[in-house]
Design an enzyme around this catalytic site. Structure first.
Site, PDB file in Angstrom:
ATOM      1  N   SER A 181      68.526  11.110  57.861  1.00  0.00           N
ATOM      2  CA  SER A 181      67.619  11.175  56.725  1.00  0.00           C
ATOM      3  C   SER A 181      66.740   9.919  56.696  1.00  0.00           C
ATOM      4  O   SER A 181      66.012   9.657  57.640  1.00  0.00           O
ATOM      5  CB  SER A 181      68.422  11.347  55.427  1.00  0.00           C
ATOM      6  OG  SER A 181      67.589  11.679  54.348  1.00  0.00           O
ATOM      7  N   GLU A 204      64.799  17.459  61.925  1.00  0.00           N
ATOM      8  CA  GLU A 204      65.442  18.177  60.829  1.00  0.00           C
ATOM      9  C   GLU A 204      64.761  17.769  59.532  1.00  0.00           C
ATOM     10  O   GLU A 204      64.057  16.770  59.473  1.00  0.00           O
ATOM     11  CB  GLU A 204      66.943  17.847  60.769  1.00  0.00           C
ATOM     12  CG  GLU A 204      67.284  16.388  60.494  1.00  0.00           C
ATOM     13  CD  GLU A 204      67.234  15.984  59.029  1.00  0.00           C
ATOM     14  OE1 GLU A 204      67.389  16.843  58.144  1.00  0.00           O
ATOM     15  OE2 GLU A 204      67.024  14.785  58.756  1.00  0.00           O
ATOM     16  N   HIS A 208      70.720  18.094  56.876  1.00  0.00           N
ATOM     17  CA  HIS A 208      71.406  17.940  55.603  1.00  0.00           C
ATOM     18  C   HIS A 208      72.364  19.108  55.397  1.00  0.00           C
ATOM     19  O   HIS A 208      72.230  19.912  54.468  1.00  0.00           O
ATOM     20  CB  HIS A 208      70.386  17.859  54.476  1.00  0.00           C
ATOM     21  CG  HIS A 208      69.552  16.609  54.510  1.00  0.00           C
ATOM     22  ND1 HIS A 208      68.609  16.365  55.493  1.00  0.00           N
ATOM     23  CD2 HIS A 208      69.528  15.531  53.682  1.00  0.00           C
ATOM     24  CE1 HIS A 208      68.036  15.198  55.259  1.00  0.00           C
ATOM     25  NE2 HIS A 208      68.567  14.669  54.179  1.00  0.00           N
TER      26      HIS A 208
END
Length: 308
Positions: free
Chosen positions: A111, A211, A281
């Site tokens: 992230s 992602e 996630h």
């Protein structure tokens, strides 16, 4: 806990370079689990600091990052993502972080940690690891689904030097693909935010993995189109897509979805675009090196990314 990992795995330091940790019990739960696996766990003194939406103000978080680098633990594991590292990029002592890597430190997270991974690669070429976060993964309670076996096993093998490859199932149409290149990537939004800055790693002939979460497919498409128009996608040997969930359907979609987005991306680049990489996630995720040469091999629908 996998019994094979119940031994000394070295030192592991938990620190908060980005968003605020809202639940101290989750951090303590993560520390306890990691200690049970065999790590000597320490929590940074400012890991639970709070300033607006951040884990302390910029100076505090920067000091924590440098403090971890100076200690050079076996694993430097971020507590959580969110946002905050971008504020620090111009002030990070990159050679200090690279020296920690040379001393054996594995910088791990995903992230918002993408900013650290790619900045470290751009400034020093030192490798890091796209993997779990302390609170989001190891701090998950039973009510939240707990912790699966794949995520910790892969993480521990990676930081122990035992993991040399990960496999996954992808779509048909890529059988026989065999390419080599620098493995790099992370969160798509964070990655795109670095384009055109000094913190952007100019990778050619690489294997790019991506992602994201809570981004509607059209926004994902727009970011991937930006990378294509900037020459990034065309410069890669392959693009691997992880999870892109959490978005909400709109009445305007009329059938437009992630599958439609991927089809459009494939139509605008000759670089192979594969789906199914277990990152993002999501509860189950693999740990991947960032900045290490790797090989991607496809047999049928079976994909293998190896760097051993």
């Amino acid at each position: 806990m996998t019994e094979a990992f119940a031994h000394d795995l070295g030192t592991l330091h938990l620190y908060s370079p980005s968003g605020v940790v809202m639940a101290a019990p989750a951090l303590r739960r993560a520390a306890k689990r990691l200690q049970a696996y065999g790590f000597e766990v320490s929590i940074d003194a400012d890991a639970l600091a709070r300033h607006q939406r951040f884990a302390g103000d910029d100076d505090l978080r920067l000091a924590a990052l440098h403090r971890v680098a100076e200690a050079a633990p076996t694993v430097a594991l971020a507590t959580r993502g969110g946002y905050g590292l971008t504020r620090l990029l111009d002030r990070i002592d990159w050679p200090l972080l690279a020296r920690a890597v040379a001393r054996g430190t594995h910088w791990v997270g995903y992230s918002d940690q993408t900013a650290l991974h790619l900045g470290l690669l751009a400034h020093t070429k030192a490798p890091s690891w796209h993997g779990p976060l302390a609170v989001d993964d190891f701090g998950r309670s039973v009510a939240e689904g707990g912790l699966d076996e794949v995520t910790p096993d892969c993480f521990i093998e990676a930081v122990s030097g035992e993991l040399e490859a990960v496999g996954f199932r992808t779509e048909e149409g890529h059988d026989g693909l065999d390419v080599k290149g620098l493995l790099w990537g992370g969160n798509l939004t964070v990655l795109c935010s670095l384009l055109g800055t000094p913190h952007w790693p100019k990778v050619k002939g690489g294997i790019l993995f991506l992602e994201d979460i809570n981004e509607h497919p059209y926004r994902v498409e727009r970011m991937l189109m930006q990378l294509q128009q900037a020459g990034v996608l065309a410069a890669q040997k392959a693009v691997l897509l992880g999870d892109f969930g959490g978005w909400r359907k709109s009445p305007l979609d009329r059938g437009y979805n992630v599958k439609s987005m991927v089809a459009q991306v494939r139509a605008m680049t000759s670089t192979p675009v594969l789906t199914g990489l277990p990152i993002g996630h999501v509860p189950t995720k693999v740990t991947l090196p960032v900045g290490i040469k790797a090989q991607l091999v496809i047999e049928g629908r079976d994909a293998l990314v190896a760097w051993g």
